[in-house]
Scaffold this motif. Structure first.
Motif, PDB file in Angstrom:
ATOM      1  N   TYR A  50       0.827  -1.199   0.000  1.00 35.73           N
ATOM      2  CA  TYR A  50       0.000   0.000   0.000  1.00 35.73           C
ATOM      3  C   TYR A  50       0.867   1.258   0.000  1.00 35.73           C
ATOM      4  CZ  TYR A  50      -4.504  -2.313   0.661  1.00 35.73           C
ATOM      5  OH  TYR A  50      -5.656  -3.051   0.466  1.00 35.73           O
ATOM      6  N   GLN A 163      -9.553   3.928   1.406  1.00 33.33           N
ATOM      7  CA  GLN A 163      -9.570   2.664   0.674  1.00 33.33           C
ATOM      8  C   GLN A 163     -10.967   2.073   0.605  1.00 33.33           C
ATOM      9  OE1 GLN A 163      -6.960  -0.640   2.112  1.00 33.33           O
ATOM     10  NE2 GLN A 163      -8.823  -1.828   1.913  1.00 33.33           N
ATOM     11  N   LEU A 208      -4.541  -0.931  -7.657  1.00 31.35           N
ATOM     12  CA  LEU A 208      -3.367  -1.381  -6.920  1.00 31.35           C
ATOM     13  C   LEU A 208      -2.092  -1.348  -7.760  1.00 31.35           C
ATOM     14  CD1 LEU A 208      -4.647  -4.232  -4.573  1.00 31.35           C
ATOM     15  CD2 LEU A 208      -4.465  -1.769  -4.201  1.00 31.35           C
TER      16      LEU A 208
END
Length: 352
Positions: A50, A163, A208
């Motif tokens: 992340y 998120q 991502l």
């Protein structure tokens, strides 16, 4: 990408169960240390992933301030072109931009705004060296359940990240009008559970890989509570945003809206009880789509392509689901009370 996160969670759960299975009544376990180490490594790897995504994408996200408010934007190129929402810019011809990597305010001018699609492009007067252009993904390949992050400046909190997942794609959403602005119907929207708050508008929804999949624009409103509905936000798809932004950068305006039109100006007509009953044609563009089909000023449009259109906003929402060049039946009531259904080949919404 979504599967990878689910798999990590399953492994974490399995590790906990394995550790408990080997526990004695005193809580000791010969295998517990190894499981805890594996769980810790998995968690650290997830966090590192992340962090890398945020580090890669955030430098392309900016804060935009105008005389009436603030929002976010996405850097398109090293020339200083930035795409954002039209409602972030409003009627402003100038604004200030703050990079996520530098707190110095930079002056910018509005190149063009496209309110019909709630998009606009601004350009920095003096682009600094080292601008990082965002990478736009193909939003047509988005999958429901895919993990995404919203990046922007919610409530003025610069460079914030939230998120969520892709909850749905291809949504059609109507933005409420404000002041003299009419409601706007937006198509091909990405629905997400990532938190989107005032100030996030015009920022980035990223996957991502750190690539842009949407431009966060609005949240759903809970009619009963009168406020935002948590976990239901919408972003303009990256394919739509990139198409419109590229037209503005190249031509200084939108040359092909991609939106269907009847080429008429209209108003909502109500009955004696105040109930909307159709869309009255105020004027029809000569040689436009409606005029070619015989629709004239004074006619009442009651349905398009089989969908009732009791109001101007309903007509706008219906047209938003159709394409230029498509032939559709249009139900009309003439001034003498007679009714007819005519076939109309839809035109393209003109952009001023």
């Amino acid at each position: 990408m979504g599967y990878r996160r689910v798999r990590v969670l399953v492994l974490l759960a399995a590790g906990v169960l394995a550790a408990c299975a080997g526990c004695t009544s005193s809580g000791s376990s010969s295998s517990g240390g190894g499981s805890n180490s594996a769980n810790s490594s998995a968690a650290q790897g997830l966090e590192a992933g992340y962090e890398q995504i945020v580090a890669a994408a955030l430098p392309s996200i900016v804060r935009i301030d105008t005389a009436t408010g603030l929002g976010s934007g996405v850097i398109l190129d090293t020339n200083g072109d930035i795409v954002t929402n039209a409602h972030v810019i409003g009627t402003a011809t100038t604004s200030t931009v703050t990079l996520s990597t530098d707190r110095t305010a930079l002056d910018a001018k509005t190149i063009a705004s496209f309110p019909q699609g709630d998009l606009a492009v601004i350009r920095l007067d003096s682009p600094p060296k080292g601008l990082k252009a965002a990478v736009f993904a193909d939003s047509a390949r988005l999958r429901i359940g895919q993990i995404v992050m919203a990046m922007g400046n919610p409530l003025g909190l610069s460079s914030s990240v939230t998120q969520g997942i892709v909850s749905a794609t291809g949504r059609t959403v109507t933005e409420p009008g404000g002041g003299n602005a009419a409601p706007t119907t937006l198509t091909d929207m990405v629905q997400t559970s990532a938190a989107i708050n005032p100030g996030n508008s015009g920022g980035a929804l990223v996957d991502l890989s750190g690539h842009i999949v949407g431009i966060p624009t609005l949240t759903a409103v809970d009619q009963e509570l009168g406020g935002a509905a948590p976990g239901i936000g919408f972003a303009i798809s990256s394919n739509t945003a990139r198409n419109i932004a590229q037209q503005i950068v190249k031509n200084g305006r939108v040359t092909d809206s991609g939106l269907a039109a009847l080429d008429v100006s209209v108003r909502t007509v109500v009955d004696q009880s105040g109930k909307p009953v159709g869309v009255g044609v105020v004027s029809a563009k000569p040689d436009g789509a409606a005029a070619k089909a015989g629709i004239t000023a004074g006619d009442l449009i009651t349905a398009v392509d089989g969908t009732p259109t009791p109001s101007a906003s309903a007509l706008s929402e219906t047209l938003a689901t159709l394409k230029p060049g498509q032939q559709v039946p249009v139900a009309v009531t003439h001034e003498d009370g007679s009714t007819a259904t005519v076939n109309v080949t839809l035109g393209t919404l003109a952009v001023s």
